[in-house]
Design a protein around this motif. Sequence first.
Motif: not given
Length: 232
Positions: A41-42, A47, A49-50, A172, A203, A218-219, A224
């Motif tokens: 997960l980039t 963005s 992710k967490s 993460d 992530a 990609h987020l 996404l």
Amino acid sequence: MAVVTLLRAEDLFRFYHVGDAEIRALKGVSLEVRAGEIVALTGPSGSGKSTLLSCLCGLDEPDGGTVDIDGRRMSRRPEAEKAALRASVLGIMAQRDNLFAHLTVAENVAFALSCRREGAGDGAAAGIAPILRSVGMTERAAAYPAALSGGETARAAIAVVLASGAALIVADEPTAEIDAATERLILDTLVDRSRKGQGALIATHSPAVEAIATRILHLRDGVLSAGPASDT
């Protein structure tokens, strides 16, 4: 052979409010992680992710959408049910605080082993040594987390995840701020697990993690998309 879906999220939304402003951290995110997959997960910092990982693991509640782990509903369930589901399926690696500060490395691993149904009893103690050896932490077994370097802390955290026997790792930035040798060890461990049918959602900002991934998501700005994308 049927494909086992370890994680499914559908149409996740998460909003935060700061004063009169509304921050839309997740905007209709849907994804799956299947057995044997390593999904990277980039996305740029900030963005979402967490936030997404927290919602997937039941540590935060989405404002809309659903999360299922191993075919069981995670979202909008009592905390006791969510904790039991996490313990039975997920190995969670946060950016920090993956270890109990009052336990040694060996004791952290022993606790994770004792939480496994198949690890209960005398067999748990016997499993500590090979796990520590697999991550190069045998000589640091008696050390407390405060005495570990960054790389040693990462190795100890992956040891705890291995001890948990989790079908799915959700991590993460597990290779941030560690040396190349430790990153390689963690990546080799993830690849070995995937070959055994276990899954991972990572992530990351690391090209090395992307290189071993079976899929890249990609987020950006809470949305996404499939595949890597430029953040410039």
